[in-house]
Structures are given as structure tokens and as C-alpha cells.
Design an enzyme around this catalytic site. Structure first.
Site, PDB file in Angstrom:
ATOM      1  N   LYS A 228      53.039  34.331  43.713  1.00  0.00           N
ATOM      2  CA  LYS A 228      52.150  35.000  42.746  1.00  0.00           C
ATOM      3  C   LYS A 228      52.155  34.204  41.460  1.00  0.00           C
ATOM      4  O   LYS A 228      53.219  33.919  40.897  1.00  0.00           O
ATOM      5  CB  LYS A 228      52.646  36.435  42.466  1.00  0.00           C
ATOM      6  CG  LYS A 228      51.686  37.226  41.591  1.00  0.00           C
ATOM      7  CD  LYS A 228      50.563  37.793  42.416  1.00  0.00           C
ATOM      8  CE  LYS A 228      49.448  38.369  41.549  1.00  0.00           C
ATOM      9  NZ  LYS A 228      48.568  37.342  40.978  1.00  0.00           N
TER      10      LYS A 228
ATOM     11  N   GLN B 278      57.552  31.000  36.644  1.00  0.00           N
ATOM     12  CA  GLN B 278      56.997  32.190  37.289  1.00  0.00           C
ATOM     13  C   GLN B 278      57.998  32.836  38.246  1.00  0.00           C
ATOM     14  O   GLN B 278      57.981  34.054  38.433  1.00  0.00           O
ATOM     15  CB  GLN B 278      55.725  31.808  38.044  1.00  0.00           C
ATOM     16  CG  GLN B 278      54.794  32.967  38.338  1.00  0.00           C
ATOM     17  CD  GLN B 278      53.999  33.403  37.122  1.00  0.00           C
ATOM     18  OE1 GLN B 278      53.537  32.581  36.347  1.00  0.00           O
ATOM     19  NE2 GLN B 278      53.843  34.698  36.943  1.00  0.00           N
TER      20      GLN B 278
ATOM     21  N   LYS C 135      60.140  35.035  35.954  1.00  0.00           N
ATOM     22  CA  LYS C 135      59.297  36.067  35.344  1.00  0.00           C
ATOM     23  C   LYS C 135      58.976  37.151  36.361  1.00  0.00           C
ATOM     24  O   LYS C 135      59.120  38.352  36.080  1.00  0.00           O
ATOM     25  CB  LYS C 135      57.999  35.431  34.823  1.00  0.00           C
ATOM     26  CG  LYS C 135      57.054  36.389  34.135  1.00  0.00           C
ATOM     27  CD  LYS C 135      55.718  35.720  33.826  1.00  0.00           C
ATOM     28  CE  LYS C 135      55.877  34.512  32.959  1.00  0.00           C
ATOM     29  NZ  LYS C 135      54.555  33.939  32.574  1.00  0.00           N
TER      30      LYS C 135
ATOM     31  N   LYS D 258      52.048  28.675  41.125  1.00  0.00           N
ATOM     32  CA  LYS D 258      51.095  28.386  40.059  1.00  0.00           C
ATOM     33  C   LYS D 258      50.110  27.347  40.570  1.00  0.00           C
ATOM     34  O   LYS D 258      50.413  26.590  41.505  1.00  0.00           O
ATOM     35  CB  LYS D 258      51.811  27.856  38.824  1.00  0.00           C
ATOM     36  CG  LYS D 258      51.060  28.106  37.524  1.00  0.00           C
ATOM     37  CD  LYS D 258      51.113  29.560  37.081  1.00  0.00           C
ATOM     38  CE  LYS D 258      50.420  29.747  35.737  1.00  0.00           C
ATOM     39  NZ  LYS D 258      50.511  31.133  35.262  1.00  0.00           N
TER      40      LYS D 258
ATOM     41  N   GLY E 153      44.274  34.602  37.146  1.00  0.00           N
ATOM     42  CA  GLY E 153      43.747  33.742  36.096  1.00  0.00           C
ATOM     43  C   GLY E 153      44.833  33.232  35.167  1.00  0.00           C
ATOM     44  O   GLY E 153      45.967  33.690  35.184  1.00  0.00           O
ATOM     45  N   ASP E 154      44.461  32.265  34.371  1.00  0.00           N
ATOM     46  CA  ASP E 154      45.326  31.715  33.323  1.00  0.00           C
ATOM     47  C   ASP E 154      44.377  31.059  32.324  1.00  0.00           C
ATOM     48  O   ASP E 154      43.191  31.425  32.278  1.00  0.00           O
ATOM     49  CB  ASP E 154      46.334  30.711  33.931  1.00  0.00           C
ATOM     50  CG  ASP E 154      47.459  30.323  32.966  1.00  0.00           C
ATOM     51  OD1 ASP E 154      48.363  31.149  32.763  1.00  0.00           O
ATOM     52  OD2 ASP E 154      47.423  29.211  32.411  1.00  0.00           O
TER      53      ASP E 154
ATOM     54  N   THR F 116      48.889  41.287  29.432  1.00  0.00           N
ATOM     55  CA  THR F 116      49.855  40.329  28.891  1.00  0.00           C
ATOM     56  C   THR F 116      50.076  40.568  27.410  1.00  0.00           C
ATOM     57  O   THR F 116      51.225  40.570  26.933  1.00  0.00           O
ATOM     58  CB  THR F 116      49.390  38.882  29.146  1.00  0.00           C
ATOM     59  OG1 THR F 116      49.068  38.720  30.522  1.00  0.00           O
ATOM     60  CG2 THR F 116      50.484  37.900  28.768  1.00  0.00           C
TER      61      THR F 116
ATOM     62  N   ASN G  53      42.754  35.658  25.373  1.00  0.00           N
ATOM     63  CA  ASN G  53      43.007  37.003  25.891  1.00  0.00           C
ATOM     64  C   ASN G  53      44.346  37.569  25.437  1.00  0.00           C
ATOM     65  O   ASN G  53      44.432  38.701  24.941  1.00  0.00           O
ATOM     66  CB  ASN G  53      42.936  36.966  27.420  1.00  0.00           C
ATOM     67  CG  ASN G  53      43.380  38.255  28.063  1.00  0.00           C
ATOM     68  OD1 ASN G  53      44.569  38.461  28.326  1.00  0.00           O
ATOM     69  ND2 ASN G  53      42.446  39.152  28.313  1.00  0.00           N
TER      70      ASN G  53
ATOM     71  N   SER H 254      49.194  42.551  37.580  1.00  0.00           N
ATOM     72  CA  SER H 254      48.585  41.968  38.776  1.00  0.00           C
ATOM     73  C   SER H 254      49.225  42.539  40.037  1.00  0.00           C
ATOM     74  O   SER H 254      48.543  42.815  41.029  1.00  0.00           O
ATOM     75  CB  SER H 254      48.759  40.438  38.764  1.00  0.00           C
ATOM     76  OG  SER H 254      47.820  39.826  37.912  1.00  0.00           O
TER      77      SER H 254
END
Length: 448
Positions: free
Chosen positions: A92, A113, A116, A128, A167-168, A212, A243, A380
Site C-alpha cells: 500500500k 511506508q 508508517k 510506492k 495518490g501522492d 493526511t 492537499n 485509504s
């Protein structure tokens, strides 16, 4: 051989094996430094090549992305997906479209990630991806054609039980829509759980857009509470105006703070009377203009500073939300001199190691990104839950789940730091807590 020597020897080997990837080196170095105390107290974590396996991705994908621009010319970009660790669940992690993207940056992001996602307490592994494609200045049709080409290759490697991108930077709702449309076309099924950050009418989740930024503020509020302070009356700097930054500013002001500065790549604005977040959303998200337009249209005491250093502004709380290594040691000295008391990372690794060490040495409470910006991936995962059950939750319920997850993350980080003799060191607490959950799963599952 001592633990320090073991870690040093392994890190030297990693540098040679992954040459030219400084961001990845930086992320691994920080984690390995925290693990010294773990391996001293719990030496079984050094068994079975665990650390070496943890730092080596399970799979690295690099592929060509050819597409046709509006002039009819062929363009070629490079796509990446690093599937780093699936011990806890399907990979993820987001997709980043930016000209700075390379394998080293994707590996750094994927490595972060892992921890996290572990900290969220939800069953998701770490990965990622992205491309060196730059969406700025491109038409919607060009972005659609690029996304369709990118997904034509990526679709072979993802799935709701295998790898779930989101998304990023450079990948928002528009890009997720084009990517999902092409996936659906190629797979001949509406597998809604294969991507997160979707539109609300086709499988998306309420709060995902805000997650976030809101999560960053929820965790920072928990950190402030341990020092018997709150956002009420606090002055806050938020770098960036994407964002994460926009919704962090929104939530901080909802909790009684005044956001006194925000930025973009052209410079920054000072807003002594607070930020009109709705106006800034229109400028940055709808019209995609520079932040300088805010001063011209809103005023209210705001000033624009071309270039410059946003970290010169006096405040109580700093939330770096732009990009990696944006806040260096010299900027940390400026912030501390101006009385900053709390720093929490909204972006991935926005503070350099020198900045982090300076904050910690000077009594500034510091929350690393792997804990502080986990709200996006947590929500997510909540979107994945809703997709799996064909359900849709209310904003209030989902926001409550997010708030609880971020509160639990901070409490876990704080408790772990205390248990390992480094009370108040939230970097060590986050690294150790995230590591232990993944490590236990890897040891239980054998050498794979």
C-alpha cells in the site's frame, strides 16, 4: 562483534549495493540508528537476516511509459513501482508524478511506508510508485493519455489483495480517475479496491481528501497535550499549499490556531490574521495559480515574499508539508531561536537529519512523518474496508476513525520510546514500534 559494528557494517554494504540513492540511504540510516537499542534489548531481531531482508525490496519494477502529446509527438517517461514489504498485508502506497522521481526516491518512500503503515495498526504492507512525468502545464487530454499508458503496464502487478496504489504529489482525483478507468477497461471488472483516493460516486471514501492534513493535526494535538498545551491560540507555520498543507491549515484553525504563513515553490505568504483556506483552495486546487494571488485577492494583512525562507516566521508550531529535505539545520536554528516548540512532518522526510537533531537537542517536540502523516494511508485502508463490504460510511464516522487511529499512533510511539529508555524521542519510538510489528510478522512467516 558489537551491535554498533554490526549496524555499521550492514549500512556500508547497503551504500555500496544501492549507490547514488541518497534519500534511500537517509531513510535507512535513521531507522538503523533507532534499531541499535532494540537489538541490544531483544537480540532475536538480529536473527535470520531480518534487518537485511527488511531493507531489500521484495520487488522493484521499472518500465517505459510512451504517450502522445497534443502536438502528436511521442513522449517517453519512466514508471516505477517498488513493492517493498508485504508481511502485514498487500502493498500500500501512493504514486508520485514529478520530474524529480527516480528509483532512489521511490525506494526511500516505500521504505518509510513500511513503518508508517505498520503504525496505523491496519493490515497493509509498504510500497510506492510513480513516474518522472510532470503534469504541470499539460492538458487534461495529455494527462489522460499518460495515465492510460502508465496503467497499461502497472495493471499487471496490482490488485486489491496484492498491491493497492493511491495518490501522492502530482496524482490527485483527476489522475486516479484516469488510472482507474484504464484498469477497469483492461481487467474487464469493477475492482474498486485496487486504487484508493477514488471519487465518491465510484468507490471513494469521505475524509480521504482531508485525511493526511487532518491526521497531522490530530497527532500534533496529542503531542501538545502531553505538554499541557493545545492549538488554541497557537501560531502555526504550514509549508506548502497542496492537499496536505491546505487541510492541515483548515483543521489547525478549526482547533483555535492562527496559521501565520504558507508557501509554494515560488515563495511564501505571511498571514498574521490567519488564512482564508477556502480562498486558497480555489487559487491552488481549482485555478492552479501561484500563492501570490492570495495577497492580491484576499489581503487582510497578508504579504507575499518571493523566494525567501518561510522558517524565518515566528510561530509556536511548524508543520512542514511540502517535500523531502525542505527544512535544513540552519532553518531549524531559526525556528528554535524564534521560539518554536512543536514540529510535526506532514510531508515525507521534510526535515534533514541535521534539523531533526537540532530540534531534539534544543527541547523542541518533534514528530516524524512516518507517524505524523499516516492519516492519508490510514483512511485509504478504511476506503479499502468500505470497498470490500460494498459499504459507504458517513464523514463523521470516518473522521472519528481517523482521529482514533492518529491518537493510537501517538500513544504507541510515546509508550515505545519510554519502554526503550528514550522517553520523548518520537523518532525512535516511531521507528521501533513500526519495526517490531513488521519484524514479528516476518519472523513468524519464515525466510521468504
Amino acid at each position: 562483534m558489537s551491535i554498533d559494528q554490526q549496524i555499521s557494517e550492514y549500512y556500508d554494504k547497503l551504500l555500496k549495493r544501492n549507490a547514488g540513492e541518497p534519500e534511500f540511504h537517509q531513510a535507512v540510516s535513521e531507522v538503523l540508528d533507532s534499531l541499535k537499542v532494540v537489538l541490544g534489548k531483544d537480540p532475536h531481531y538480529a536473527d535470520d537476516g531480518l534487518v537485511e531482508r527488511l531493507c531489500e525490496p521484495e520487488r522493484q519494477l521499472i518500465f517505459r511509459v510512451p504517450w502522445i502529446d497534443d502536438k502528436g509527438d511521442i513522449q517517453v517517461n519512466r514508471g516505477f513501482r517498488v513493492q517493498f514489504n508485504s508481511a502485514l498485508g498487500p502493498y500500500k502506497g501512493g504514486l508520485r508524478f514529478h520530474p524529480s522521481v527516480n528509483l532512489g526516491i521511490i525506494k526511500f518512500l516505500g521504505f518509510e511506508q513500511i513503518f508508517k503503515n505498520s503504525l496505523t495498526g491496519l493490515p497493509i504492507g509498504g510500497g510506492k510508485g510513480g513516474s518522472d512525468f510532470d503534469p504541470k502545464g499539460r492538458s487534461d487530454r495529455e494527462i489522460m493519455r499518460f495515465c492510460q499508458s502508465f496503467m497499461t503496464e502497472l495493471q499487471r502487478h496490482i490488485g486489491e489483495y496484492r498491491d493497492v496504489p493511491a495518490g501522492d504529489i502530482g496524482v490527485g482525483g483527476r489522475e486516479i480517475g484516469y488510472l482507474f478507468g484504464q484498469y477497469r477497461r483492461l481487467s474487464n471488472q469493477h475492482e474498486s479496491g485496487v486504487l484508493t483516493g477514488k471519487g465518491l460516486t465510484w468507490g471513494g471514501s469521505l475524509v480521504r481528501t482531508e485525511a493526511t492534513g487532518y491526521g497531522l493535526v490530530y497527532l500534533t494535538a496529542e503531542m501538545m497535550r502531553t505538554h499541557k498545551e493545545s492549538f488554541g491560540g497557537a501560531k502555526v507555520i504550514v509549508s506548502g499549499s497542496g492537499n496536505v498543507a491546505l487541510y492541515a491549515a483548515e483543521k489547525a484553525q478549526q482547533l483555535g490556531a492562527t496559521v501565520v504563513a504558507m508557501s509554494d515553490s515560488s515563495g511564501y505568504i505571511t498571514t498574521p490574521n490567519g488564512v482564508d483556506v477556502d480562498a486558497l483552495k480555489d487559487i491552488k486546487e481549482v485555478r492552479r495559480e501561484r500563492i501570490s494571488a492570495y495577497v492580491e485577492e484576499v489581503g487582510n494583512g497578508a504579504q507575499y515574499h518571493a523566494g525567501g525562507n518561510i522558517w524565518e516566521v515566528e510561530a509556536d508550531v511548524a508543520l512542514p508539508c511540502a517535500t523531502q529535505n525542505e527544512l535544513d539545520g540552519e532553518s531549524a536554528k531559526l525556528l528554535v531561536a524564534n521560539g518554536i516548540r512543536y514540529v510535526a512532518e506532514g510531508a515525507n522526510m521534510p526535515c534533514t537529519p541535521e534539523a531533526v537533531h537540532y530540534f531534539q537537542a534544543n527541547g523542541t517536540a518533534f514528530a516524524p512523518g512516518k507517524a505524523a502523516n499516516a492519516g492519508g494511508v490510514a483512511t485509504s485502508a478504511l476506503e479499502m474496508q468500505q470497498n470490500a463490504t460494498r459499504d459507504s460510511w458517513s464523514f463523521e464516522y470516518t473522521d472519528g476513525r481517523l482521529h482514533q487511529i492518529m491518537s493510537n499512533i501517538f500513544k504507541n510511539v510515546e509508550r515505545t520510546a519510554r519502554d526503550y529508555g528514550c522517553e520523548g524521542d518520537y523518532v525512535a519510538g516511531a521507528n521501533i514500534a513500526g519495526f517490531k510489528k513488521v519484524a514479528d510478522a516476518m519472523l513468524a512467516q519464515g525466510v521468504i
